[in-house]
Design a protein around this motif. Structure first.
Motif, PDB file in Angstrom:
ATOM      1  N   GLU A   6       0.827  -1.203   0.000  1.00  0.00           N
ATOM      2  CA  GLU A   6       0.000   0.000   0.000  1.00  0.00           C
ATOM      3  C   GLU A   6       0.861   1.252   0.000  1.00  0.00           C
ATOM      4  O   GLU A   6       1.999   1.246   0.470  1.00  0.00           O
ATOM      5  N   SER A   7       0.279   2.331  -0.489  1.00  0.00           N
ATOM      6  CA  SER A   7       0.910   3.647  -0.433  1.00  0.00           C
ATOM      7  C   SER A   7      -0.174   4.705  -0.513  1.00  0.00           C
ATOM      8  O   SER A   7      -1.333   4.394  -0.822  1.00  0.00           O
ATOM      9  N   GLY A   8       0.216   5.953  -0.228  1.00  0.00           N
ATOM     10  CA  GLY A   8      -0.725   7.055  -0.381  1.00  0.00           C
ATOM     11  C   GLY A   8      -1.322   7.586   0.901  1.00  0.00           C
ATOM     12  O   GLY A   8      -2.068   8.567   0.874  1.00  0.00           O
ATOM     13  N   GLY A   9      -1.003   6.963   2.025  1.00  0.00           N
ATOM     14  CA  GLY A   9      -1.523   7.472   3.282  1.00  0.00           C
ATOM     15  C   GLY A   9      -0.864   8.789   3.665  1.00  0.00           C
ATOM     16  O   GLY A   9       0.103   9.227   3.035  1.00  0.00           O
ATOM     17  N   GLY A  10      -1.407   9.435   4.690  1.00  0.00           N
ATOM     18  CA  GLY A  10      -0.835  10.686   5.143  1.00  0.00           C
ATOM     19  C   GLY A  10      -1.777  11.426   6.057  1.00  0.00           C
ATOM     20  O   GLY A  10      -2.749  10.869   6.569  1.00  0.00           O
ATOM     21  N   LEU A  11      -1.465  12.695   6.253  1.00  0.00           N
ATOM     22  CA  LEU A  11      -2.251  13.581   7.114  1.00  0.00           C
ATOM     23  C   LEU A  11      -3.068  14.522   6.243  1.00  0.00           C
ATOM     24  O   LEU A  11      -2.530  15.147   5.319  1.00  0.00           O
ATOM     25  N   VAL A  12      -4.350  14.631   6.539  1.00  0.00           N
ATOM     26  CA  VAL A  12      -5.235  15.497   5.766  1.00  0.00           C
ATOM     27  C   VAL A  12      -6.250  16.128   6.717  1.00  0.00           C
ATOM     28  O   VAL A  12      -6.588  15.541   7.753  1.00  0.00           O
ATOM     29  N   ASP A  90     -12.306   8.625  10.295  1.00  0.00           N
ATOM     30  CA  ASP A  90     -11.684   7.787   9.275  1.00  0.00           C
ATOM     31  C   ASP A  90     -10.213   7.510   9.590  1.00  0.00           C
ATOM     32  O   ASP A  90      -9.566   6.725   8.885  1.00  0.00           O
ATOM     33  N   THR A  91      -9.696   8.152  10.613  1.00  0.00           N
ATOM     34  CA  THR A  91      -8.304   7.939  11.000  1.00  0.00           C
ATOM     35  C   THR A  91      -8.066   6.487  11.383  1.00  0.00           C
ATOM     36  O   THR A  91      -8.773   5.933  12.229  1.00  0.00           O
ATOM     37  N   ALA A  92      -7.090   5.860  10.720  1.00  0.00           N
ATOM     38  CA  ALA A  92      -6.822   4.441  10.942  1.00  0.00           C
ATOM     39  C   ALA A  92      -5.628   4.023  10.098  1.00  0.00           C
ATOM     40  O   ALA A  92      -5.177   4.777   9.227  1.00  0.00           O
ATOM     41  N   VAL A  93      -5.160   2.810  10.350  1.00  0.00           N
ATOM     42  CA  VAL A  93      -4.244   2.161   9.418  1.00  0.00           C
ATOM     43  C   VAL A  93      -5.105   1.406   8.412  1.00  0.00           C
ATOM     44  O   VAL A  93      -5.977   0.627   8.802  1.00  0.00           O
ATOM     45  N   THR A 118      -4.434   9.805   8.660  1.00  0.00           N
ATOM     46  CA  THR A 118      -4.805  10.618   9.806  1.00  0.00           C
ATOM     47  C   THR A 118      -5.586  11.831   9.325  1.00  0.00           C
ATOM     48  O   THR A 118      -5.103  12.564   8.445  1.00  0.00           O
ATOM     49  N   VAL A 119      -6.776  12.004   9.861  1.00  0.00           N
ATOM     50  CA  VAL A 119      -7.641  13.111   9.476  1.00  0.00           C
ATOM     51  C   VAL A 119      -7.773  14.040  10.680  1.00  0.00           C
ATOM     52  O   VAL A 119      -8.269  13.641  11.730  1.00  0.00           O
ATOM     53  N   SER A 120      -7.317  15.264  10.512  1.00  0.00           N
ATOM     54  CA  SER A 120      -7.373  16.232  11.607  1.00  0.00           C
ATOM     55  C   SER A 120      -8.660  17.050  11.528  1.00  0.00           C
ATOM     56  O   SER A 120      -9.174  17.319  10.446  1.00  0.00           O
TER      57      SER A 120
END
Length: 121
Positions: A6-12, A90-93, A118-120
């Motif tokens: 997987e790729s593309g995760g991050g903070l938004v 929606d914050t999760a692995v 991670t959704v702030s």
């Protein structure tokens, strides 16, 4: 045996979008149904979205229906999860998964290592 990365995760920020990618190798991609799961801190892993081998049938959990879209690109051996209108919950692995016969959250035998979203607020 198929391997998934997987790729593309991050903070938004809440309300934003992310697209996760899952690259498959080691197997015939078109033989597998694909899916995405997630695990939030302190919670059980939950099904998010799934896609049949043909790509014609999709499955979504009620919590993401209308906001997330799963698609596959057979030419690239990749499945994507487009996530819109993101919420802090929606914050999760997020984990990519594959199986020969999949349904709503079942039939998945192969798993990726996960990517953090991670959704702030």
């Amino acid at each position: 045996q198929v391997q998934l990365v997987e790729s593309g995760g991050g903070l938004v920020q809440a309300g934003g979008s992310l697209r996760l990618s899952c690259a498959a190798s080691g197997g015939t991609f078109s033989r597998y149904g694909m899916g995405w799961f997630r695990r939030a801190p302190g919670k059980e892993r939950e099904f998010v979205a799934g896609l049949s081998r043909s790509g014609e049938v999709t499955y979504y959990s009620d919590s993401v229906k209308g906001r997330f879209t799963i698609v596959r690109d057979t030419a690239k051996n990749t499945v994507y999860l487009q996530m819109n209108s993101l919420k802090p919950e929606d914050t999760a692995v997020y984990y990519c998964a594959a199986g020969l016969v999949v349904g709503l959250g079942n039939g998945y035998n192969y798993w990726g290592q996960g990517t953090q979203v991670t959704v702030s607020s």
